[in-house]
Scaffold this active site. Structure first.
Site, PDB file in Angstrom:
ATOM      1  N   ARG A 140       0.853  -1.179   0.000  1.00  0.00           N
ATOM      2  CA  ARG A 140       0.000   0.000   0.000  1.00  0.00           C
ATOM      3  C   ARG A 140       0.893   1.234   0.000  1.00  0.00           C
ATOM      4  O   ARG A 140       1.938   1.268   0.652  1.00  0.00           O
ATOM      5  CB  ARG A 140      -0.931   0.021   1.218  1.00  0.00           C
ATOM      6  CG  ARG A 140      -2.166  -0.866   1.094  1.00  0.00           C
ATOM      7  CD  ARG A 140      -3.147  -0.295   0.073  1.00  0.00           C
ATOM      8  NE  ARG A 140      -4.413  -1.007   0.057  1.00  0.00           N
ATOM      9  CZ  ARG A 140      -4.738  -1.948  -0.805  1.00  0.00           C
ATOM     10  NH1 ARG A 140      -3.853  -2.325  -1.719  1.00  0.00           N
ATOM     11  NH2 ARG A 140      -5.927  -2.521  -0.774  1.00  0.00           N
ATOM     12  N   GLU A 143      -3.167   8.424  -5.231  1.00  0.00           N
ATOM     13  CA  GLU A 143      -3.450   7.745  -6.487  1.00  0.00           C
ATOM     14  C   GLU A 143      -4.677   8.370  -7.147  1.00  0.00           C
ATOM     15  O   GLU A 143      -5.680   8.602  -6.478  1.00  0.00           O
ATOM     16  CB  GLU A 143      -3.682   6.249  -6.247  1.00  0.00           C
ATOM     17  CG  GLU A 143      -2.454   5.523  -5.717  1.00  0.00           C
ATOM     18  CD  GLU A 143      -2.676   4.027  -5.540  1.00  0.00           C
ATOM     19  OE1 GLU A 143      -3.764   3.527  -5.905  1.00  0.00           O
ATOM     20  OE2 GLU A 143      -1.764   3.344  -5.046  1.00  0.00           O
ATOM     21  N   HIS A 182      -1.065   0.801  -9.993  1.00  0.00           N
ATOM     22  CA  HIS A 182      -1.755  -0.101  -9.055  1.00  0.00           C
ATOM     23  C   HIS A 182      -2.386  -1.270  -9.820  1.00  0.00           C
ATOM     24  O   HIS A 182      -3.599  -1.507  -9.748  1.00  0.00           O
ATOM     25  CB  HIS A 182      -2.818   0.653  -8.253  1.00  0.00           C
ATOM     26  CG  HIS A 182      -3.097  -0.008  -6.933  1.00  0.00           C
ATOM     27  ND1 HIS A 182      -3.236   0.703  -5.760  1.00  0.00           N
ATOM     28  CD2 HIS A 182      -3.254  -1.316  -6.580  1.00  0.00           C
ATOM     29  CE1 HIS A 182      -3.480  -0.139  -4.760  1.00  0.00           C
ATOM     30  NE2 HIS A 182      -3.493  -1.360  -5.248  1.00  0.00           N
TER      31      HIS A 182
END
Length: 326
Positions: A235, A264, A283
């Site tokens: 993360r 993000e 991601h």
């Protein structure tokens, strides 16, 4: 107790629609779609099951007061940090995750990044684009040392693949353990600073918890060997981005492969884009062709277990924020 006509709410990111494969559940249950706090607040009254596909959502906090019948919450992601709001942690409602679906593909991504760094694929591409023939020597992969921070199912799969190509792999967990099949050693997180200098690659595969948030900062980067590379598939908030940028600028580490970020999407003007020794992906490390359908199938299988009164699979330890290991 589970009922045959259970109401399920599927919470997605705005505009995503019902995930592929979830339509099959409409023959067995009342299925509702929500995509933000407002629509979730309207849909959740009477719902027994909440399936969350948006791992960044904060909608549950907004809608929680209307959840009057929840018996199970499922996340179609490995990380469940967004769902563990205080009332969920304090309740007896089980939370499950998507453990197992992404493990192998994430491990392949990590191994690919290791090989890319050692063989300087990025340098080859730059030279190709410049139409320049430059002979160079590159690093061997076998014999490199890897520290996997996070010894769960994803970390263990990373360990298997890295060992298969001759790398020496150790892990970091909440506490030290010995006699492990995948790792040469598992160190306690408290010992991280003292062991970081010994590794060529440091891979973050830990979940985001209060204990891991901001784990990698200035001190950790200074402790790493100057030739080491960081790979983060856990993360984003586990890494202090400002400290990482400074470490790259100062040559405290030799590069990074980043699939997750504190913010993000990563802003277009962020300094991380400008480093030739930083590999950036959006991601997507574990997202293989068909992953959405695989997640739906996993949830439906668990739903059938729940309907039958059987134990749920992939139950998260809410106090820890991940599935515990014996």
């Amino acid at each position: 107790m589970p009922t045959a006509d259970a109401k399920i709410v599927v919470l997605t990111a705005p505009g995503e629609g019902l995930p592929e494969g979830m339509e099959a559940l409409k023959k067995e249950a009342e299925v509702h779609l929500a995509e933000d706090g407002s629509t979730l607040r309207n849909a959740i009254p009477g719902a027994a099951v909440l399936c969350v596909t948006d791992f960044r959502t904060d909608a549950l906090s907004e809608a929680w007061a209307a959840a009057d019948n929840l018996q199970w919450i499922h996340a179609t992601s490995a990380g469940v940090d967004a769902l563990l709001i205080p009332p969920v942690r304090e309740s007896d409602i089980p939370v499950t995750n998507a453990r197992g679906v992404f493990d192998l593909c994430i491990a392949e991504y990590v191994l690919g990044q290791v090989i890319s760094f050692c063989k300087d694929f990025a340098g080859n591409l730059r030279l190709q684009q410049a139409q320049q023939w430059v002979h160079r020597e590159t690093e061997p992969v076998a014999g490199r040392t890897v520290l996997v921070v996070g010894a769960g199912s994803i970390g263990r799969q990373i360990g298997r693949l890295c060992k298969a190509v001759g790398m020496a792999v150790d892990g970091v967990g909440r506490r030290a353990r010995s006699g492990d099949d995948e790792f040469g050693a598992i160190y306690a997180q408290a010992d991280l600073l003292s062991i970081l200098p010994d590794y060529d690659f440091v891979v973050i595969a830990a979940p985001l918890t209060p204990q891991t948030e901001g784990l990698f900062g200035q001190a950790e980067f200074k402790a790493m060997h100057p030739s080491a590379r960081l790979i983060n598939i856990g993360r984003g908030p586990i890494v202090q981005t400002t400290a990482l940028v400074a470490a790259l600028e100062n040559g405290e580490i030799d590069g990074a492969a980043l699939d997750v970020f504190e913010q993000e999407p990563l802003p277009a003007d962020h300094p991380l884009w400008g480093f030739e020794n930083v590999h950036i992906s959006a991601h997507m490390a574990g997202d293989f062709f068909g992953w959405r359908k695989a997640l739906s199938e996993q949830f439906i299988e668990n739903f059938h277990r729940w309907q039958a009164g059987d134990p749920l699979q992939n139950v998260v330890d809410k106090a820890q924020g991940f599935i515990g290991t014996n």
